[in-house]
Design an enzyme around this catalytic site. Structure first.
Site, PDB file in Angstrom:
ATOM      1  N   SER A  60     -22.648   7.527 -14.931  1.00 55.13           N
ATOM      2  CA  SER A  60     -23.665   6.462 -15.641  1.00 55.13           C
ATOM      3  C   SER A  60     -23.285   4.928 -15.815  1.00 55.13           C
ATOM      4  O   SER A  60     -24.007   4.318 -16.473  1.00 55.13           O
ATOM      5  CB  SER A  60     -23.856   7.147 -16.951  1.00 55.13           C
ATOM      6  OG  SER A  60     -24.640   8.223 -16.764  1.00 55.13           O
ATOM      7  N   LYS A 104     -25.751   2.553 -14.861  1.00 51.65           N
ATOM      8  CA  LYS A 104     -26.657   2.186 -15.711  1.00 51.65           C
ATOM      9  C   LYS A 104     -26.472   0.630 -16.041  1.00 51.65           C
ATOM     10  O   LYS A 104     -27.211  -0.184 -16.641  1.00 51.65           O
ATOM     11  CB  LYS A 104     -26.730   2.792 -17.154  1.00 51.65           C
ATOM     12  CG  LYS A 104     -27.344   4.351 -16.698  1.00 51.65           C
ATOM     13  CD  LYS A 104     -27.428   5.130 -17.891  1.00 51.65           C
ATOM     14  CE  LYS A 104     -28.214   6.531 -17.684  1.00 51.65           C
ATOM     15  NZ  LYS A 104     -27.168   7.470 -17.341  1.00 51.65           N
ATOM     16  N   SER A 156     -26.832   6.203 -22.901  1.00 50.06           N
ATOM     17  CA  SER A 156     -26.910   6.713 -21.644  1.00 50.06           C
ATOM     18  C   SER A 156     -28.002   7.595 -21.113  1.00 50.06           C
ATOM     19  O   SER A 156     -27.711   8.404 -20.599  1.00 50.06           O
ATOM     20  CB  SER A 156     -25.395   7.308 -21.240  1.00 50.06           C
ATOM     21  OG  SER A 156     -25.157   7.265 -19.861  1.00 50.06           O
TER      22      SER A 156
END
Length: 345
Positions: free
Chosen positions: A123, A126, A180
């Site tokens: 993640s 992101k 997230s």
């Protein structure tokens, strides 16, 4: 008769001689004029060329140098290294994938452990999604969430979006960065580019423009794909570009954010999102004298535990620190503590 013919002959010869001398003098005069003309042309041409050279140089100095060349190279404000950089006091865990510490004020790499090795970002992807969103999106836009954007497994992190919801792009960005939310990433991608695939192409285009040439994305959230990868150094480049936007900094420094969602039936509800980064959620103490302003986590089985953060030292200096592929969360934060304590003033 003979005398008259002789005189006539002599006058004729004399006339021819005179005409010959005149032609010779005329030819000589013409030659001299030509030489003088050519010489004058050369002098004049040299003068003109010199003036043109002076003018060109002056023009380049005043216009090219001032409007095109800005006096700084691509990497002039970046932390750059082409090799490993050891840091006294920091001992990488034997299972760690990579690590880095970057002094933003001195443009220096303080620690570089396997900085250019291929790693899976999970993640931390992101961060790139946020960069593209801030560059191409209007945060006041109202986004309608599709069925595809909420199609995630129960164990994959989401922000509670439902198909048919309407929500601002700003709220989606907060859910993406702080909590997230994979659903936020998918909704953002479809809103900006029309599809996950098109958004991933835009991510790759922007990553390359930032110099992140060891990176390739196939989605906006970081769920595993063998063709979705980065490096610790590339992640630094992307995160460094993000923190130049105050809107990104404002979001990562929040201790929580409450998003407002309107369902397809018109019912309004709220969702509160807190940082997954344990320093900013008060689940892990910051090292003494160091302030963690904010950052982004990432975890999958193959990526391990990852964290990139924006730090401030006791002297006001600013840093980016990154740990990729720690074998567990405890190891992740222990390694990050050690990295910051060893290198941040």
């Amino acid at each position: 008769m003979k005398s008259t013919n002789s005189r006539t002959l002599r006058r004729s010869r004399r006339s021819r001689a005179i005409r010959r001398r005149r032609r010779q003098r005329a030819a000589a005069a013409a030659l001299i004029c030509m030489v003088l003309f050519i010489g004058a042309g050369i002098v004049a041409g040299t003068f003109v060329m010199d003036r043109m050279h002076d003018y060109t140089a002056e023009y380049e100095y005043e216009h090219y140098n001032s409007s095109v060349w800005q006096g700084s190279m691509f990497s002039s404000d970046l932390c750059v290294t082409d090799s490993e950089v050891a840091l006294d006091g920091f001992q990488p865990d034997e299972e760690l994938h990579s690590a880095g510490l970057f002094d933003l004020d001195e443009d220096a790499v303080l620690c570089g452990y396997k900085l250019f090795d291929k790693v899976y970002p999970a993640s931390t992807t992101k961060v790139m999604t946020a960069y593209v969103t801030l560059k191409y999106g209007n945060l006041d836009d109202v986004v309608t969430v599709s069925e595809n954007a909420v199609d995630f497994n129960w164990d994959e992190v989401t922000c509670g979006l439902r198909a048919g919801d309407t929500v601002t792009l700003y709220d989606l960005l907060c859910g993406l960065i702080l909590h997230s939310g994979n659903d936020c990433g998918a909704a953002i991608a479809e809103h900006i580019s029309g599809s996950i695939e098109a958004f991933a192409e835009l991510m790759n285009q922007e990553a390359a423009a930032l110099g992140a040439t060891g990176t390739h994305f196939v989605n906006p959230h970081g769920l595993h794909d063998d063709n979705h990868y980065t490096t610790a150094y590339d992640l630094y480049l992307i995160f460094n570009a993000c923190i130049k936007d105050q809107r990104f900094v404002d979001i990562i420094t929040m201790d929580s954010y409450t998003g407002t969602l309107t369902g397809a039936d018109g019912a309004v509800r709220t969702e509160t999102w807190v940082p997954t980064n344990q320093y900013n959620s008060d689940h892990h103490d910051m090292p003494q004298g160091i302030t963690v302003l904010g950052g982004k986590t990432g975890t999958t089985k193959l990526a391990g535990n990852c964290l990139i953060i924006y730090d401030e030292g006791s002297d006001g200096g600013h840093y980016i620190s990154v740990i990729m592929g720690a074998p567990g969360r405890d190891v992740l934060y222990a390694q990050m503590d050690q990295l910051m304590i060893s290198g941040i003033k």
